[in-house]
Design a protein around this motif. Structure first.
Motif, short mmCIF file in Angstrom:
data_model
loop_
_atom_site.label_atom_id
_atom_site.label_comp_id
_atom_site.label_asym_id
_atom_site.label_seq_id
_atom_site.Cartn_x
_atom_site.Cartn_y
_atom_site.Cartn_z
N HIS A 151 5.08 54.23 21.15
CA HIS A 151 4.35 54.01 22.45
C HIS A 151 5.33 53.60 23.51
CE1 HIS A 151 0.51 54.77 20.79
NE2 HIS A 151 0.71 53.74 19.87
N CYS A 199 0.87 54.17 29.02
CA CYS A 199 1.74 54.56 27.93
C CYS A 199 2.58 55.87 28.41
CB CYS A 199 0.95 54.82 26.51
SG CYS A 199 2.02 55.50 25.38
N ASP A 207 4.61 57.71 26.48
CA ASP A 207 5.03 58.75 25.38
C ASP A 207 3.68 59.30 24.95
OD1 ASP A 207 5.44 59.34 22.76
OD2 ASP A 207 7.39 58.72 22.84
N CYS A 245 1.22 60.02 22.80
CA CYS A 245 0.95 59.57 21.62
C CYS A 245 0.00 60.03 20.67
CB CYS A 245 1.01 58.07 21.65
SG CYS A 245 -0.56 57.41 22.65
N HIS A 292 -4.09 59.77 24.86
CA HIS A 292 -2.80 59.21 25.27
C HIS A 292 -3.11 58.91 26.72
CE1 HIS A 292 1.29 58.82 27.01
NE2 HIS A 292 0.87 60.01 27.71
N MET A 316 -4.53 55.66 27.69
CA MET A 316 -3.89 54.56 27.33
C MET A 316 -3.18 53.88 28.51
SD MET A 316 -1.39 54.23 23.85
CE MET A 316 -0.75 52.62 23.70
CU LIG Z 1 0.67 55.79 23.57
#
Ligand SMILES: [Cu+2]
Lengths: 662, 208
Positions: free
Chosen positions: A589, A625, A627, A629, A633, A636
């Motif tokens: 992350h 976040c 990346d 994920c 995502h 996030m």
């Molecule tokens: Cu993430």
């Protein structure tokens, strides 16, 4: 795999035939067709079908990028760029609190270096896939990269050195990696007139011991030599195990306009250092313990944190006090690389301004030492008679020889920078058997295991300094390149060329199976010993002491805990300690906060990383976040509220409407 | 050879202890981005996976569609089933001691019944996890259940779920078979013994 290859070849044959047939029907097209077939053949040799693996890992230095890039061979596919002596916003390397200490030196934080020579660790003269070392040339350092994580694990600074170029070549069992100095520097370092060079300047060669268990480096001892420019090195193997050879130029001892001044002597020297003898002298206490100041930085995989320790002394051996420790082998002319063949008998001095290529014999060297066949002595170091040590000369092979590697089948391959080619010649008979052009101006070359006792003589890579018209142009700065050759047959055959990261000075190759199965997938969370870890969302919290705020934050698909934080004030120093609770392969992350004078964090599963944020304005700032994920995502994300310095808004944090963690 | 049925019965009873060593069932989720699959193992007394993180990984996948967190502490069977198994081992050994084929058979039948109850219980749990979904699930698909198959494979959204007995599950099955074999051999032997007795009784007469 083999079947796929055959099928692919057939497919290529068919398609090329079809193109030919449908192309024009012009019989003169047949010559084009056969050239096409040749090219197709090369294509099939480097073709690794989707989902299949390369046969070799290739590690290419990034030169002035300070990085190490990881490629697959023969495909030339880039897998990873490992930051070593560089800042890497992508990974937060050098930006997060955990990795900053890796770049500490006696000059403070030095976030860049010129990384030239990767060198794999060896056991019994064969690459073992445990670690790869690489030198920092500018602010002398050697780094160790762990090949289970492909991360920089350690960096040690080299005292009494300037221009750590002849480094970090290993001994047969990685007892040592060495560090020579390309620039003489005052010893000890002090304020002196530059023209007192011959009197005050010296060149220290350093032997760095490597712990066989955990790879940790330590400066075992240094050997004080005259202030020649020590350029490259290689350690002996087999019969010559116990010796390390360093090339030198500027034996003229000059300090200005070196391109002329340092090119006058017909012969410069290869310094042969008997490190087993050095160990005896150290044991006997014949060393000088001299004050020094250098950093030793180690990354701990359990705390996920590097620590930097300053060391204050080093053991120095002085050749005039230690007979038999060092000998000079005269070598024409400004030799660059020094390469020891797999048997350990032949020491190739690549005299870059010489018309010929000189090869010394290790057994003749021992005999010459025994017979005291000396021409002179320099600062207590005997200069061996040239005729007594030379094994043979490759006559007029090309212009500007730089480096030689071996295929384990009795052949040597030498790069010629000026004539831009690689020449294949035979050990023992010294005859040239083949030559191929390089595009352009080749520096190093690499055969997997080609500088070890057990080369894999299948592929060879040329590392070119200049590409000019080889690729689509990208403005004034264009990439450097690598070229892959098939060397399994009598003739070398160009298969592929591909762009590289930075300037690849040298590379190392290794059969993939020596590394592949040991590669880590994630860090077990139960082994996390980071002092600011949060072992689960129950541990997530915010703590203040004075204006220092510690946020113990966790990540798991697809949220942060906590994701709403209030009670932060302008002027606070906010440390986000982000623990990635994931325990799955390939689920990092990221973490970034608006306005941070910093980079992101990219936290691997089971790891904790720390990000410093110093809010300067009141307001509510998002973090998220970085990346991709999971399917959620984009959700996030979170907010952090920053209030006036004098506000009395209490610290408050939470996750979800009715699940206030606090 | 005389003790063969008894021996088989002892092996069958003790063989059940493998339930404490090996998983009895496995559920594997397959999808393109999980080339090795995500495999959960069910033991008599715990849930496990290929790595320490497997259960967490399964729960992460499940939470998108609002499935309950699989929490071993919330499954009481994992704490009392081991006692049932130990009871069955004791009963099996008792049957072996008695050397009574009727008891061998009774133990085998009891094992079949317990297994069926166990499978039904497993089915209920699967049903509960697959149907009892959170109202606030991020992904909601009308009419979709996420119940994995009891045995065999089924497609659930982007996954193929494969549910199969594992090492100790197969071994327990073999134990049941062994108890039946023990009963059968023992019955046959008893029958033979009675005819042999008759022969033994009559032969000397003939010699006379
Ligand atoms: Cu993430």
């Amino acid at each position: 795999m083999k079947n796929h290859r055959i099928l692919f070849n057939l497919a290529l044959l068919l398609t090329s035939g079809l193109i030919f047939l449908s192309g024009c029907g012009d019989p003169s097209g047949s010559s084009g067709g056969s050239a096409g077939l040749l090219a197709d053949n090369a294509a099939s040799q480097v073709y690794v079908p989707p989902g299949e693996y390369d046969e070799f890992y290739g590690f290419f230095s990034g030169g002035f990028s300070g990085q190490l890039s990881v490629y697959g061979l023969p495909s030339g596919r880039l897998f990873k760029v490992i930051p070593v002596f560089s800042l890497d916003g992508e990974k937060g390397y050098g930006f997060n609190e955990e990795t900053k200490p890796l770049l500490n030196t006696s000059h403070g934080f030095v976030p860049w270096d010129d990384a030239h020579h990767p060198e794999l660790s060896q056991t019994g003269g064969t690459t073992d896939g445990r670690w790869i070392f690489i030198n920092g040339n500018n602010t002398p350092r050697v780094a160790r990269i762990d090949l289970t994580t492909f991360e920089t694990a350690e960096i040690i600074e080299i005292p009494n050195s300037g221009g750590n170029h002849s480094s970090p070549f290993t001994t047969e069992n990685s007892e040592y990696v060495v560090a020579g100095t390309r620039f003489g520097v005052p010893y000890p370092q002090k304020d002196v007139a530059i023209n007192s060079y011959a009197e005050n300047f010296r060149a220290m060669q350093t032997f760095i011991s490597v712990d066989p268990e955990n790879g940790e480096m330590d400066i075992a001892f240094q050997v004080l030599l005259p202030a020649f420019d020590f350029d490259l090195s290689h350690s002996g193997k087999g019969k010559s195990h116990g010796w390390t050879f360093f090339t030198s130029y500027n034996t003229e001892n000059k300090h200005s306009l070196l391109e002329v001044a340092a090119s006058q002597n017909d012969k410069d020297f290869i310094a042969a250092i008997n490190w087993k003898k050095a160990e005896e002298y150290i044991k006997e206490g014949k060393f000088h313990e001299v004050p020094a100041n250098y950093a030793h930085n180690v990354y701990n995989e359990k705390t996920h944190t590097a620590t930097s320790t300053m060391k204050d002394k080093v053991k120095v051996l002085i050749p005039s006090e230690c007979p038999g420790l060092v000998y000079f082998l005269p070598t024409p002319k400004s030799p660059h690389g020094v390469d020891v063949d797999p048997s350990g008998e032949y020491i190739v001095g690549n005299g870059k301004l010489s018309a010929d290529l000189t090869v010394h014999s290790f057994s003749k060297m021992l005999k010459a030492i025994e017979n005291k066949a000396f021409d002179a002595e320099i600062e207590g170091i005997p200069v061996l008679k040239f005729e007594e040590v030379v094994a043979g000369v490759v006559k007029e092979p090309g212009l500007g020889p730089l480096h030689t590697e071996f295929d384990g089948k009795g052949n040597a391959y030498t790069t010629f920078f000026i004539s831009s080619e690689i020449v294949k010649w035979k050990l023992g008979t010294w005859e040239v058997v083949d030559r191929v052009p390089c595009y352009y101006s080749v520096g190093h070359l690499m055969i997997p295991g080609g500088d070890s006792k057990t080369p894999e003589g299948k592929y060879m890579v040329a590392l070119n300094k200049i590409t000019k018209d080889r690729y689509l142009p990208t403005g004034p700065e264009v990439c450097h390149s690598a070229q892959l050759y098939d060397i399994s047959g009598e003739k070398m055959k160009l298969l592929l060329d591909f762009p590289t990261i930075g300037e690849p000075h040298y590379a190392q190759g290794i059969p993939a199976d020596r590394i592949q199965s040991k590669s880590k997938k994630f860090y077990p969370i139960e082994e996390n010993e980071h002092p600011y870890r949060a072992m689960g969302e129950k541990d997530a919290r915010v703590e203040r002491s004075g204006n220092i705020v510690h946020v113990y934050m966790t990540t798991i698909r697809s949220h942060f805990a906590p994701d709403n934080i209030e009670g932060i004030k302008v002027g606070d120093k906010v440390y986000f300690h982000v623990t990635n609770l994931e325990q799955d392969y390939d689920v990092p992350h990221g973490f970034a906060v608006m306005g941070a004078n910093n980079a992101e964090l990219l936290v691997m599963p089971g790891q904790t990383e720390t990000f410093l944020w110093e809010p300067k304005k009141e307001g509510v700032f998002p973090f998220y976040c970085t990346d991709f994920c999971s399917a959620l995502h984009q959700e996030m994300q979170g907010y952090i509220r920053v209030s006036n310095q004098n506000s009395n808004i209490a610290l408050k944090w939470g996750l979800g409407e009715d699940e206030t963690i606090q | 050879m005389k003790n063969l049925p008894r021996l088989l019965m002892v092996v069958a009873a003790l063989g059940l202890l493998s339930l404490f060593i090996f998983p009895m069932w496995r559920i594997t989720l397959l999808a393109p981005q999980y080339p090795d699959g995500v495999t959960m193992y069910i033991y008599i007394n715990k849930l496990g996976g290929e790595s320490s993180g497997t259960l967490q990984n399964v729960n992460i996948l499940n939470h998108y569609v609002g499935m309950k967190k699989i929490d071993p502490d919330a499954i009481p069977e994992l704490s009392y089933f081991p006692y049932i198994v130990i009871g069955l081992v004791v009963l099996g050994l008792g049957a072996a001691w008695s050397n009574n084929p009727r008891l061998f058979l009774a133990w085998g039948v009891l094992m079949v019944l317990v297994s069926m109850v166990g499978l039904y219980d497993f089915y209920l749990w699967e049903y509960d996890y697959g149907h009892n979904l959170s109202d606030t699930a991020p992904i909601k698909i009308e009419g979709q259940s996420y119940q994995p198959p009891l045995i065999g494979s089924a497609k659930i959204l982007n996954f193929i779920a494969v549910s199969m007995p594992h090492t100790s599950g197969w071994l327990a099955g073999i134990c049941i078979l062994l108890s039946f074999v023990a009963a059968w051999v023992s019955f046959k032997k008893k029958k033979n013994e009675s005819t042999e007795k008759y022969k033994l009784d009559t032969v000397p007469n003939l010699v006379d």
